[in-house]
Design a protein around this motif. Structure first.
Motif, PDB file in Angstrom:
ATOM      1  N   ARG A 128     -46.587  11.214  26.313  1.00 50.74           N
ATOM      2  CA  ARG A 128     -46.280  10.206  25.283  1.00 50.74           C
ATOM      3  C   ARG A 128     -46.713   8.821  25.735  1.00 50.74           C
ATOM      4  NH1 ARG A 128     -44.569   9.182  20.428  1.00 50.74           N
ATOM      5  NH2 ARG A 128     -42.896   7.686  20.028  1.00 50.74           N
ATOM      6  N   TYR A 129     -46.440   8.480  26.980  1.00 51.02           N
ATOM      7  CA  TYR A 129     -46.865   7.193  27.518  1.00 51.02           C
ATOM      8  C   TYR A 129     -48.389   7.080  27.491  1.00 51.02           C
ATOM      9  CZ  TYR A 129     -48.098   3.692  30.965  1.00 51.02           C
ATOM     10  OH  TYR A 129     -48.680   2.639  31.601  1.00 51.02           O
TER      11      TYR A 129
ATOM     12  N   VAL B 146     -52.798   1.886  31.932  1.00 55.33           N
ATOM     13  CA  VAL B 146     -52.202   3.136  31.434  1.00 55.33           C
ATOM     14  C   VAL B 146     -52.884   4.324  32.101  1.00 55.33           C
ATOM     15  CG1 VAL B 146     -51.868   4.588  29.400  1.00 55.33           C
ATOM     16  CG2 VAL B 146     -51.500   2.120  29.245  1.00 55.33           C
TER      17      VAL B 146
ATOM     18  N   VAL C 136     -51.066   6.933  34.640  1.00 59.36           N
ATOM     19  CA  VAL C 136     -51.046   8.365  34.301  1.00 59.36           C
ATOM     20  C   VAL C 136     -51.705   9.164  35.428  1.00 59.36           C
ATOM     21  CG1 VAL C 136     -51.953  10.114  32.709  1.00 59.36           C
ATOM     22  CG2 VAL C 136     -50.905   8.031  31.809  1.00 59.36           C
TER      23      VAL C 136
ATOM     24  N   TYR D  50     -49.358   9.341  38.311  1.00 61.06           N
ATOM     25  CA  TYR D  50     -48.304  10.321  38.039  1.00 61.06           C
ATOM     26  C   TYR D  50     -48.802  11.735  38.336  1.00 61.06           C
ATOM     27  CZ  TYR D  50     -45.444  13.723  35.749  1.00 61.06           C
ATOM     28  OH  TYR D  50     -44.704  14.844  35.512  1.00 61.06           O
TER      29      TYR D  50
ATOM     30  N   GLY E  49     -49.288   4.051  25.418  1.00 60.91           N
ATOM     31  CA  GLY E  49     -49.525   2.916  26.297  1.00 60.91           C
ATOM     32  C   GLY E  49     -48.316   1.997  26.344  1.00 60.91           C
ATOM     33  N   PHE E  50     -48.549   0.766  26.783  1.00 66.57           N
ATOM     34  CA  PHE E  50     -47.474  -0.217  26.845  1.00 66.57           C
ATOM     35  C   PHE E  50     -47.203  -0.781  25.452  1.00 66.57           C
ATOM     36  CE2 PHE E  50     -48.876  -0.377  31.271  1.00 66.57           C
ATOM     37  CZ  PHE E  50     -47.657  -0.354  31.919  1.00 66.57           C
TER      38      PHE E  50
ATOM     39  N   ALA F 210     -49.591   0.136  20.399  1.00 63.17           N
ATOM     40  CA  ALA F 210     -49.256  -0.280  21.755  1.00 63.17           C
ATOM     41  C   ALA F 210     -50.507  -0.705  22.507  1.00 63.17           C
ATOM     42  CB  ALA F 210     -48.567   0.845  22.486  1.00 63.17           C
TER      43      ALA F 210
ATOM     44  N   LYS G 106     -53.073  -0.319  25.167  1.00 73.33           N
ATOM     45  CA  LYS G 106     -53.606   0.759  25.989  1.00 73.33           C
ATOM     46  C   LYS G 106     -54.719   0.176  26.852  1.00 73.33           C
ATOM     47  CE  LYS G 106     -54.349   5.587  25.766  1.00 73.33           C
ATOM     48  NZ  LYS G 106     -54.528   6.753  24.996  1.00 73.33           N
TER      49      LYS G 106
ATOM     50  N   GLY H 243     -42.868  13.023  28.813  1.00 73.70           N
ATOM     51  CA  GLY H 243     -42.826  11.568  28.885  1.00 73.70           C
ATOM     52  C   GLY H 243     -44.168  10.962  29.247  1.00 73.70           C
ATOM     53  N   ILE H 244     -44.862  11.540  30.215  1.00 70.22           N
ATOM     54  CA  ILE H 244     -46.144  10.967  30.636  1.00 70.22           C
ATOM     55  C   ILE H 244     -47.210  11.178  29.564  1.00 70.22           C
ATOM     56  CG2 ILE H 244     -47.144  12.895  31.937  1.00 70.22           C
ATOM     57  CD1 ILE H 244     -47.096   9.200  33.030  1.00 70.22           C
TER      58      ILE H 244
END
Length: 70
Positions: free
Chosen positions: A40-41, A8, A12, A15, A45-46, A2, A4, A37-38
């Motif tokens: 893992r994100y 990102v 984060v 958040y 990344g995207f 992904a 990054k 979730g955060i």
């Protein structure tokens, strides 16, 4: 793999600022779900266009956008 980017890390960080500013007054199951979730994100990344499920979708506009907390 992904995409990054600084986006990102910025999202984060946003958040975590939001979560520490009153968002903790939620049920424990929801807090755990959000935290998972955060994390893992932050790790992934995207998504990028080389990933099968995203090959026809560019998320560049989202990744490069500036978001503010409501």
């Amino acid at each position: 793999m992904a995409v990054k980017t600084g986006s990102v890390e910025r999202l984060v960080g946003s958040y975590h600022a939001w979560a520490s500013n009153g968002a903790s007054r939620v049920p424990a199951w929801l807090k755990d779900l959000r935290e998972g979730g955060i994390v893992r994100y932050g790790d992934l990344g995207f998504p990028n266009m080389k990933q099968e499920a995203w090959r026809f979708t560019s998320v560049a506009a989202i990744a490069n956008a500036s978001f503010e907390l409501a």
